[in-house]
Design an enzyme around this catalytic site. Sequence first.
Site, mmCIF file in Angstrom:
data_model
loop_
_atom_site.group_PDB
_atom_site.id
_atom_site.type_symbol
_atom_site.label_atom_id
_atom_site.label_comp_id
_atom_site.label_asym_id
_atom_site.label_seq_id
_atom_site.Cartn_x
_atom_site.Cartn_y
_atom_site.Cartn_z
ATOM 1 N N HIS A 1 15.520 -35.852 -14.202
ATOM 2 C CA HIS A 1 15.011 -36.494 -12.988
ATOM 3 C C HIS A 1 13.524 -36.233 -12.792
ATOM 4 C CE1 HIS A 1 19.057 -37.661 -11.879
ATOM 5 N NE2 HIS A 1 19.448 -36.428 -12.129
ATOM 6 N N LYS B 1 9.927 -13.735 -14.409
ATOM 7 C CA LYS B 1 9.505 -12.566 -15.206
ATOM 8 C C LYS B 1 8.286 -12.918 -16.047
ATOM 9 C CE LYS B 1 10.935 -9.954 -13.634
ATOM 10 N NZ LYS B 1 11.792 -10.019 -12.542
ATOM 11 N N LYS C 1 4.926 -3.718 -5.813
ATOM 12 C CA LYS C 1 6.380 -3.597 -5.941
ATOM 13 C C LYS C 1 7.094 -3.874 -4.632
ATOM 14 C CE LYS C 1 10.028 -2.280 -8.254
ATOM 15 N NZ LYS C 1 10.477 -3.341 -9.174
ATOM 16 N N ASN D 1 -0.546 1.690 5.886
ATOM 17 C CA ASN D 1 0.209 0.679 5.139
ATOM 18 C C ASN D 1 0.808 -0.263 6.161
ATOM 19 O OD1 ASN D 1 1.983 -0.772 3.493
ATOM 20 N ND2 ASN D 1 3.582 0.768 3.709
ATOM 21 N N GLY D 2 0.410 -1.542 6.103
ATOM 22 C CA GLY D 2 0.939 -2.514 7.061
ATOM 23 C C GLY D 2 -0.160 -3.461 7.494
ATOM 24 N N ARG E 1 2.962 0.275 -5.476
ATOM 25 C CA ARG E 1 2.887 -0.414 -4.182
ATOM 26 C C ARG E 1 1.572 -1.174 -4.003
ATOM 27 N NH1 ARG E 1 6.709 1.560 -0.674
ATOM 28 N NH2 ARG E 1 5.540 0.716 1.072
ATOM 29 N N GLU F 1 5.087 -13.448 -13.839
ATOM 30 C CA GLU F 1 4.592 -12.209 -13.225
ATOM 31 C C GLU F 1 3.757 -11.358 -14.159
ATOM 32 O OE1 GLU F 1 7.307 -9.933 -10.190
ATOM 33 O OE2 GLU F 1 8.463 -10.474 -11.949
ATOM 34 N N CYS G 1 0.843 -1.188 0.000
ATOM 35 C CA CYS G 1 0.000 0.000 0.000
ATOM 36 C C CYS G 1 0.879 1.239 0.000
ATOM 37 C CB CYS G 1 -0.942 0.096 1.205
ATOM 38 S SG CYS G 1 -1.971 -1.355 1.427
ATOM 39 N N GLU H 1 15.033 -16.648 -12.832
ATOM 40 C CA GLU H 1 14.595 -15.261 -12.975
ATOM 41 C C GLU H 1 13.785 -15.077 -14.268
ATOM 42 O OE1 GLU H 1 14.200 -12.821 -11.214
ATOM 43 O OE2 GLU H 1 14.132 -11.101 -12.548
ATOM 44 N N TRP I 1 -2.998 -2.463 -1.546
ATOM 45 C CA TRP I 1 -2.748 -3.864 -1.896
ATOM 46 C C TRP I 1 -3.407 -4.658 -0.778
ATOM 47 C CZ3 TRP I 1 -0.052 -8.137 0.125
ATOM 48 C CH2 TRP I 1 0.146 -9.189 -0.789
HETATM 49 O O1 M6R Z 1 12.294 -5.005 -2.890
HETATM 50 P P1 M6R Z 1 12.785 -6.415 -2.870
HETATM 51 O O2 M6R Z 1 13.929 -6.641 -3.791
HETATM 52 O O3 M6R Z 1 13.117 -6.874 -1.477
HETATM 53 O O4 M6R Z 1 11.580 -7.278 -3.373
HETATM 54 C C1 M6R Z 1 11.638 -8.675 -3.390
HETATM 55 C C2 M6R Z 1 10.547 -9.252 -4.259
HETATM 56 O O5 M6R Z 1 9.295 -8.888 -3.775
HETATM 57 C C3 M6R Z 1 10.676 -8.779 -5.708
HETATM 58 O O6 M6R Z 1 11.930 -9.078 -6.232
HETATM 59 C C4 M6R Z 1 9.592 -9.431 -6.582
HETATM 60 O O7 M6R Z 1 9.831 -10.793 -6.704
HETATM 61 C C5 M6R Z 1 9.522 -8.730 -7.927
HETATM 62 N N1 M6R Z 1 8.158 -8.566 -8.314
HETATM 63 C C6 M6R Z 1 10.219 -9.465 -9.003
HETATM 64 O O8 M6R Z 1 10.057 -8.923 -10.266
#
Ligand code: M6R
Length: 614
Positions: free
Chosen positions: A510, A491, A609, A101-102, A27, A494, A2, A487, A75
């Site tokens: 395996h 990507k 984010k 936020n929290g 956020r 996501e 948030c 990674e 969020w």
């Molecule tokens: O801000 P951070 O690097 O600690 O965030 C960690 C993950 O939340 C972040 O890398 C997330 O996986 C991204 N959406 C990846 O693209």
Amino acid sequence: MCGIVGYVGGGNVYDILIGGLHRLEYRGYDSAGVALESPSGKLSVYKTLGKVSNLEAFCKDKDTDASVGIAHTRWATHGEPSDCNAHPHYSEDGNIAIVHNGTIENYKIIKDALTQHGCTFKSETDTEVLAQLIEYVRVTNNCSLVDAVREALKEVIGAYAIAVIEKDHPDTIVAARQSSPLVVGIGDGEYFLASDATPFVEFTDKVVYVDDGQIAVITRGEPLRLLDLDNKESNVDVKKLKMSISQLEKGGYPHFMLKEIFEQPETLRDCIRGRVVEGGKRVILNGVFDNQEKFLKAERIILVACGTSWHASLIGKYLLQDMCRIPVEVEYASEFRYSNPVIIDRDIVIAVSQSGETADTLAAIKIAKKMGAFVYGISNVVGSSIPRETDSGTYIHVGPEIGVASTKAFTGQVMVLTLLAVCIGQLRGHLNAEQVQKLGEAILKIPAYVKETLKLDKTIERLSLIYTYAHNFLYLGRGYSYPVALEGALKLKEISYIHAEGYPAAEMKHGPIALIDSEMPSVIIAPKDHLYDKIVSNVQQVKARGGSIIAIVSDGDETISGIADHVLKVPDVPECLTPIITSIPLQLLSYHIAINKGKDVDMPRNLAKSVTVE
Ligand code: M6R
């Protein structure tokens, strides 16, 4: 997660809040809302499901004249995304409004107690409980809003950054922070308040980072006050913000993600600047050199991170093992914190995080520190919680990353981990001057090689059309390319919502090999490295079972190029630097597939984010 924003001053309150919400939308974007207080003290709350643009449409015919206001982009944690669960929340008597936020962990107990005192609740949120608690304390004790917030927060367990305004007090915002970020911007006769500094970067460069346990009392025409929960006042430490407005705009690109992918030659240059010196002869990280003793005596390094930062950390393990010959472990911060970890004082814990605010990573740091480890942070956001909680560290300096899918922060993290490994390697005597120079020179060339790699964009755009409607993908790699495979798969998942799995290529036989048929494309990351001949066999195994292959190979490759269906050739660089290069085509591939599918790449569904909740 948030995002929260607040403003008091002579500017257009509503416009400033909406502009701020747009900046903080990364956020969370389940719902958005504003609470506005008119100069005469009338409090109005407007909120709605969906993005900030929905809120703007909703407010078109509303009275938005105000002298103070708070706003929120959500969020969802407690309660589904809905108009009713959207923030701001307000007390039953309508006297106060709050954004948060929290998460309030003990909200149920407080809610039950308040219900017994006759309170009724409209939403399912923990935040409404906090609003009602503050107002209950204020009325019962007949005290000021500041005192009510202070007393109420003593009853609360959890994480929060809150901003509260009160009817008939059109000059004041009371804010507080515990484990969620909060920054105050001091302008000329005006104050800003936000989860990070992006909402007010064009208005002021004077910022105050509110600390855990602090309450900020922001009143027009009066100095900012910082109190703790026992009413003890502390000094206000004003810092200068180093961020420019152009860093927060798309700069002609259709999406932040694409802009951030294309920024990488420059961001990597910024990341290296001043750290690889004398033409590559020396690699300097102050965070290491200022703590040489710790790095010389270290018996083990543990990397803690989440998501993409965890993938960068896994590359860090290979780098640190190779260059420093020290045992390295990599832990998901969320697992580490509850794993009853064994930590000794000769351990170095390295926390990697773009935002510097990830709740699990912060919790892992606190545990490691408590158990005596030296904790080093690698973050992007200057002044965020992780750099402030750690003993030392390094910023990746890639500028604000707005796209929810991390791209330039990933390559920046890998670059800093490379510099760190070279630095510790030379310090501990595992790398000689010649080796350092060779690595230093290669590092200095990386931005140019990334620029070269980005020329694959149009080829990848065309290639993406063939695979847009695949339902599953496998990403395979070995050694340094294994975390790159993870990674690449993340990507794709996501932003395009296609199921993808990253796997060590040799592990495929395996189990996952059973999945391979003509419907299952494999992206194989196979640059020229010491495992190249091994991965050739894995490529053949996929081919033999009718799977189609997109291979990322080094310039000059012939063997895999003769087997794979599609080949993307990238510059040939030393093995330890291949992840930075090979991850670029994977970022572009996921971007184009998601665009072909019409997805919102900058704000993918269900994500945010910065993950400041457990
Ligand atoms: O801000 P951070 O690097 O600690 O965030 C960690 C993950 O939340 C972040 O890398 C997330 O996986 C991204 N959406 C990846 O693209």
